[in-house]
Design a protein around this motif. Structure first.
Motif, PDB file in Angstrom:
ATOM      1  N   LEU A  43       1.266  -1.331  -0.104  1.00  0.00           N
ATOM      2  CA  LEU A  43       0.077   0.219  -0.203  1.00  0.00           C
ATOM      3  C   LEU A  43       0.897   1.008  -0.096  1.00  0.00           C
ATOM      4  CD1 LEU A  43      -3.531  -0.821   2.338  1.00  0.00           C
ATOM      5  CD2 LEU A  43      -3.029  -0.773  -0.345  1.00  0.00           C
ATOM      6  N   ASP A  44       0.203   2.379  -0.724  1.00  0.00           N
ATOM      7  CA  ASP A  44       0.917   3.688  -0.783  1.00  0.00           C
ATOM      8  C   ASP A  44      -0.138   4.265   0.194  1.00  0.00           C
ATOM      9  OD1 ASP A  44       2.080   6.443  -1.343  1.00  0.00           O
ATOM     10  OD2 ASP A  44       2.354   5.696  -3.216  1.00  0.00           O
ATOM     11  N   GLU A  45       0.432   5.198   1.328  1.00  0.00           N
ATOM     12  CA  GLU A  45      -0.148   5.437   1.766  1.00  0.00           C
ATOM     13  C   GLU A  45      -0.803   7.545   1.296  1.00  0.00           C
ATOM     14  OE1 GLU A  45       1.546   6.712   5.500  1.00  0.00           O
ATOM     15  OE2 GLU A  45       0.220   4.848   6.427  1.00  0.00           O
ATOM     16  N   ARG A  46       0.574   7.705   0.616  1.00  0.00           N
ATOM     17  CA  ARG A  46      -0.514   9.367   0.108  1.00  0.00           C
ATOM     18  C   ARG A  46      -1.338   8.602  -1.397  1.00  0.00           C
ATOM     19  NH1 ARG A  46       4.763   9.237   1.503  1.00  0.00           N
ATOM     20  NH2 ARG A  46       5.843  10.473   3.544  1.00  0.00           N
ATOM     21  N   ASN A  47      -1.573   7.844  -1.908  1.00  0.00           N
ATOM     22  CA  ASN A  47      -2.028   7.084  -3.174  1.00  0.00           C
ATOM     23  C   ASN A  47      -2.420   6.381  -2.482  1.00  0.00           C
ATOM     24  OD1 ASN A  47      -1.063   9.091  -5.804  1.00  0.00           O
ATOM     25  ND2 ASN A  47       0.512   8.601  -4.391  1.00  0.00           N
ATOM     26  N   PRO A  48      -4.097   5.918  -1.308  1.00  0.00           N
ATOM     27  CA  PRO A  48      -4.292   4.888  -1.164  1.00  0.00           C
ATOM     28  C   PRO A  48      -4.842   3.865  -2.149  1.00  0.00           C
ATOM     29  CG  PRO A  48      -5.550   6.806  -0.762  1.00  0.00           C
ATOM     30  CD  PRO A  48      -4.126   7.399  -1.342  1.00  0.00           C
ATOM     31  N   LEU A  79      -9.309   8.538   9.868  1.00  0.00           N
ATOM     32  CA  LEU A  79      -8.377   9.328  10.086  1.00  0.00           C
ATOM     33  C   LEU A  79      -8.021   9.054   8.332  1.00  0.00           C
ATOM     34  CD1 LEU A  79      -5.165   9.657  10.177  1.00  0.00           C
ATOM     35  CD2 LEU A  79      -5.126   7.385  10.779  1.00  0.00           C
ATOM     36  N   ALA A  80      -8.585   8.217   6.978  1.00  0.00           N
ATOM     37  CA  ALA A  80      -8.687   8.130   5.733  1.00  0.00           C
ATOM     38  C   ALA A  80      -9.083   9.355   5.234  1.00  0.00           C
ATOM     39  CB  ALA A  80      -8.530   6.839   5.505  1.00  0.00           C
ATOM     40  N   GLU A  81      -9.810   9.424   5.760  1.00  0.00           N
ATOM     41  CA  GLU A  81     -11.151   9.685   5.263  1.00  0.00           C
ATOM     42  C   GLU A  81     -10.567  11.676   5.386  1.00  0.00           C
ATOM     43  OE1 GLU A  81     -15.008   8.748   6.524  1.00  0.00           O
ATOM     44  OE2 GLU A  81     -14.224  10.451   7.546  1.00  0.00           O
ATOM     45  N   LEU A  82      -9.862  12.402   6.422  1.00  0.00           N
ATOM     46  CA  LEU A  82      -9.513  13.525   6.922  1.00  0.00           C
ATOM     47  C   LEU A  82      -7.772  13.630   5.185  1.00  0.00           C
ATOM     48  CD1 LEU A  82      -8.289  15.860   9.757  1.00  0.00           C
ATOM     49  CD2 LEU A  82      -6.016  14.899   8.384  1.00  0.00           C
ATOM     50  N   VAL A  83      -7.111  12.591   5.775  1.00  0.00           N
ATOM     51  CA  VAL A  83      -5.970  12.832   4.759  1.00  0.00           C
ATOM     52  C   VAL A  83      -6.409  12.766   2.808  1.00  0.00           C
ATOM     53  CG1 VAL A  83      -3.936  10.963   3.707  1.00  0.00           C
ATOM     54  CG2 VAL A  83      -4.595  11.600   6.546  1.00  0.00           C
ATOM     55  N   GLY A  84      -7.306  11.747   2.610  1.00  0.00           N
ATOM     56  CA  GLY A  84      -7.447  11.711   1.452  1.00  0.00           C
ATOM     57  C   GLY A  84      -8.864  12.527   1.046  1.00  0.00           C
ATOM     58  N   PHE A  94     -14.783  10.849   1.258  1.00  0.00           N
ATOM     59  CA  PHE A  94     -15.312   9.939   0.592  1.00  0.00           C
ATOM     60  C   PHE A  94     -14.985   8.511   1.326  1.00  0.00           C
ATOM     61  CE2 PHE A  94     -15.079  12.616  -2.915  1.00  0.00           C
ATOM     62  CZ  PHE A  94     -15.765  11.591  -3.830  1.00  0.00           C
ATOM     63  N   GLY A  95     -15.659   8.032   1.948  1.00  0.00           N
ATOM     64  CA  GLY A  95     -15.266   7.028   3.011  1.00  0.00           C
ATOM     65  C   GLY A  95     -15.609   5.594   3.385  1.00  0.00           C
ATOM     66  N   ILE A 110       0.151  14.897   3.561  1.00  0.00           N
ATOM     67  CA  ILE A 110       0.450  14.252   4.196  1.00  0.00           C
ATOM     68  C   ILE A 110      -0.218  11.885   4.332  1.00  0.00           C
ATOM     69  CG2 ILE A 110      -1.473  14.292   6.069  1.00  0.00           C
ATOM     70  CD1 ILE A 110       0.341  15.566   8.235  1.00  0.00           C
ATOM     71  N   SER A 111       1.117  11.322   4.690  1.00  0.00           N
ATOM     72  CA  SER A 111      -0.002   9.936   5.403  1.00  0.00           C
ATOM     73  C   SER A 111      -0.190   9.817   6.426  1.00  0.00           C
ATOM     74  CB  SER A 111       1.809   9.397   5.028  1.00  0.00           C
ATOM     75  OG  SER A 111       2.125   9.640   6.778  1.00  0.00           O
ATOM     76  N   ASN A 112      -1.142   8.822   6.210  1.00  0.00           N
ATOM     77  CA  ASN A 112      -1.461   8.456   7.996  1.00  0.00           C
ATOM     78  C   ASN A 112      -1.000   8.189   8.815  1.00  0.00           C
ATOM     79  OD1 ASN A 112      -3.588   8.405   6.017  1.00  0.00           O
ATOM     80  ND2 ASN A 112      -3.822   6.210   6.646  1.00  0.00           N
ATOM     81  N   ARG A 113       0.405   7.610   8.585  1.00  0.00           N
ATOM     82  CA  ARG A 113       1.051   7.898   9.962  1.00  0.00           C
ATOM     83  C   ARG A 113       1.595   8.693  10.584  1.00  0.00           C
ATOM     84  NH1 ARG A 113       2.485   5.115  14.141  1.00  0.00           N
ATOM     85  NH2 ARG A 113       4.398   5.124  14.889  1.00  0.00           N
ATOM     86  N   ARG A 114       1.894   9.699   9.382  1.00  0.00           N
ATOM     87  CA  ARG A 114       2.200  10.992  10.219  1.00  0.00           C
ATOM     88  C   ARG A 114       1.493  12.176  10.971  1.00  0.00           C
ATOM     89  NH1 ARG A 114       6.250  13.501  12.607  1.00  0.00           N
ATOM     90  NH2 ARG A 114       6.460  15.482  12.303  1.00  0.00           N
ATOM     91  N   VAL A 115       0.834  11.672  10.635  1.00  0.00           N
ATOM     92  CA  VAL A 115      -0.839  12.790  11.221  1.00  0.00           C
ATOM     93  C   VAL A 115      -0.909  11.147  12.432  1.00  0.00           C
ATOM     94  CG1 VAL A 115      -2.842  12.665  11.894  1.00  0.00           C
ATOM     95  CG2 VAL A 115      -2.345  12.656   9.125  1.00  0.00           C
ATOM     96  N   GLU A 116      -0.626  10.302  12.356  1.00  0.00           N
ATOM     97  CA  GLU A 116      -0.884   9.329  14.196  1.00  0.00           C
ATOM     98  C   GLU A 116       0.460   9.633  14.737  1.00  0.00           C
ATOM     99  OE1 GLU A 116      -3.002   4.798  13.009  1.00  0.00           O
ATOM    100  OE2 GLU A 116      -0.954   5.928  12.778  1.00  0.00           O
ATOM    101  N   GLN A 117       1.400  10.201  14.143  1.00  0.00           N
ATOM    102  CA  GLN A 117       2.280  10.813  14.681  1.00  0.00           C
ATOM    103  C   GLN A 117       2.266  12.064  15.707  1.00  0.00           C
ATOM    104  OE1 GLN A 117       6.193  10.071  12.002  1.00  0.00           O
ATOM    105  NE2 GLN A 117       6.603   7.913  12.373  1.00  0.00           N
ATOM    106  N   LEU A 118       2.341  13.007  14.789  1.00  0.00           N
ATOM    107  CA  LEU A 118       1.594  14.125  15.407  1.00  0.00           C
ATOM    108  C   LEU A 118       0.621  14.675  16.140  1.00  0.00           C
ATOM    109  CD1 LEU A 118       1.665  16.137  11.174  1.00  0.00           C
ATOM    110  CD2 LEU A 118       3.669  16.384  13.447  1.00  0.00           C
TER     111      LEU A 118
END
Length: 402
Positions: free
Chosen positions: A5-10, A185-190, A206-207, A255-263
């Motif tokens: 999987l590519d977080e920046r292009n889910p 999380l995926a909705e915000l990042v996307g 887009f859920g 931004i990626s899902n993982r980066r948001v989680e870290q922040l």
């Protein structure tokens, strides 16, 4: 993170080919025909590879001392899947629980993967005639209340994003949207710039399952977005073709899902909040809106993008003060024993204590006269952007807003 999987292009990923042909074809069916997300397809793919490894070991197709994760999941044909019995499935579920330590929810998800796989083989492509999983039900789930932040803790988190971040406008805006809109999380990042309509005060999301829904913005969200988007759009080196709403500070890309989680984790730690994940912000928004915003369960279902109202019902739990209030309102709660019975049962005097009848003059030992006060406030007001300027009284008021 997965190599697939590519977080920046889910929506994009490497081909799922490290499995038996039937599994690979099933995963493609999930994405192309069934319309499942790449993340859902990937989870099913991992579950079925795990089952492949287990069955290879159970059937003696690999050395007994082989490391489970090192077992090659490929090389199994349709005839092999047809030889699986109900007993094999039960042994796999036992393995997940005893050896892998899976929670009931994880075991249920893995069983759902097997249900889907065999439904595909039996009913969609007609390669098998019997489904060994058909009569197997998932383990009964524990009823666990969702963990969420209080309004006061939410305020502390918002303050932390403004004082502990190297990109406070972005991080504050993300937390405001999580807490006020209940986004995944995926909705915000996307989110893309074209999904935001500040004039109409709404965002298109887009859920799961590519389901589109509109989320409306309160004052706090509008202010946070305006502040962040002004900063974002004036960043030096930002490509005008970048359509992602939330971008990284250095690379200036989505931004990626993982980066948001870290922040979020860092902001929570700075605020002294422990044991909360990013997803708990979604729980927080739903709980506070239901408890303080006069929101009915069907409205909350639509807002959160749930497919079933049964999922939304986990947010109807009562707070401690509501339970206390209900008990105090019981009409039998004011009934006291008759004087003679009370005297015969009262041992406080013998124990050297002061009973209500012998209390010194002027001392009030009466019971509380009414239920505890409930939250006041409206969910639609939202958190204010200028937290540093809030007085103590304003802070108390804002603690009820989400």
């Amino acid at each position: 993170m997965s190599i697939y999987l590519d977080e920046r292009n889910p929506g994009k990923h490497a081909p799922f080919e490290d499995a038996a042909p039937d599994i690979v074809e099933y995963v493609r069916y999930l994405e192309v025909i069934a319309g499942k997300s790449a993340n859902t397809a990937f989870n099913y793919y991992c579950d079925l590879r795990s089952f492949s490894r287990f069955m290879k070991r159970r059937r003696g197709l690999v050395p007994t001392d082989a490391e489970f994760k090192e077992i090659d999941p490929k090389g199994l044909d349709t005839a092999f899947w047809g030889s699986i019995t109900k007993e094999d499935i039960y042994e796999y579920l036992y393995f997940l629980n005893r050896e892998c330590g899976n929670k009931k929810s994880s075991t249920a998800r893995r069983l759902a993967s097997l249900h889907g796989f065999y439904d595909y083989l039996v009913n969609q492509v007609n390669r098998l005639t019997e489904d060994p999983t058909a009569a197997i039900r998932p383990p009964k789930q524990d009823k666990v209340l969702p963990k969420y932040l209080t309004a006061e803790q939410s305020i502390s988190l918002l303050e932390s994003t403004q004082t502990q971040s190297d990109f406070p406008e972005r991080d504050y805006c993300m937390v405001v949207l999580f807490l006020n809109c209940g986004m995944r999380l995926a909705e915000l990042v996307g989110m893309d710039l074209g999904d935001i309509d500040l004039e109409q005060r709404q965002i298109r999301l887009f859920g799961k399952g590519h389901k589109e829904r509109m989320v409306y913005l309160n004052d706090a969200c509008v202010e946070a977005l305006q502040l962040y988007l002004h900063k974002r759009n004036t960043m030096e080196g930002l490509s005008p073709k970048e359509k992602a709403v939330f971008i990284t500070r250095m690379r200036k890309e989505r931004i990626s899902n993982r980066r948001v989680e870290q922040l979020i984790s860092g902001a929570m730690k700075a605020a002294g909040l422990k044991g909360f994940s990013t997803h708990k912000l979604r729980h927080t928004a739903a709980t506070l809106m239901y408890q303080t915003g006069n929101v009915d369960i069907l409205t909350l279902k639509q807002l959160l993008g749930h497919s079933s109202v049964g999922t939304t019902q986990i947010y109807t739990h009562l707070q401690e003060f509501q339970v206390r209030s209900a008990i105090e309102e019981n009409p039998l709660g004011k009934v006291l024993p008759i004087k003679a019975t009370k005297a015969s049962l009262d041992t406080t005097e013998a124990a050297g204590e002061t009973s209500a009848e012998n209390a010194p003059a002027g001392e009030d030992n009466s019971e509380p006269s009414g239920p505890m006060a409930a939250f006041e406030g409206a969910a639609q007001d939202g958190f204010r952007a200028d937290i540093s300027a809030m007085s103590a009284e304003e802070t108390d008021d804002s603690s009820n807003d989400t």
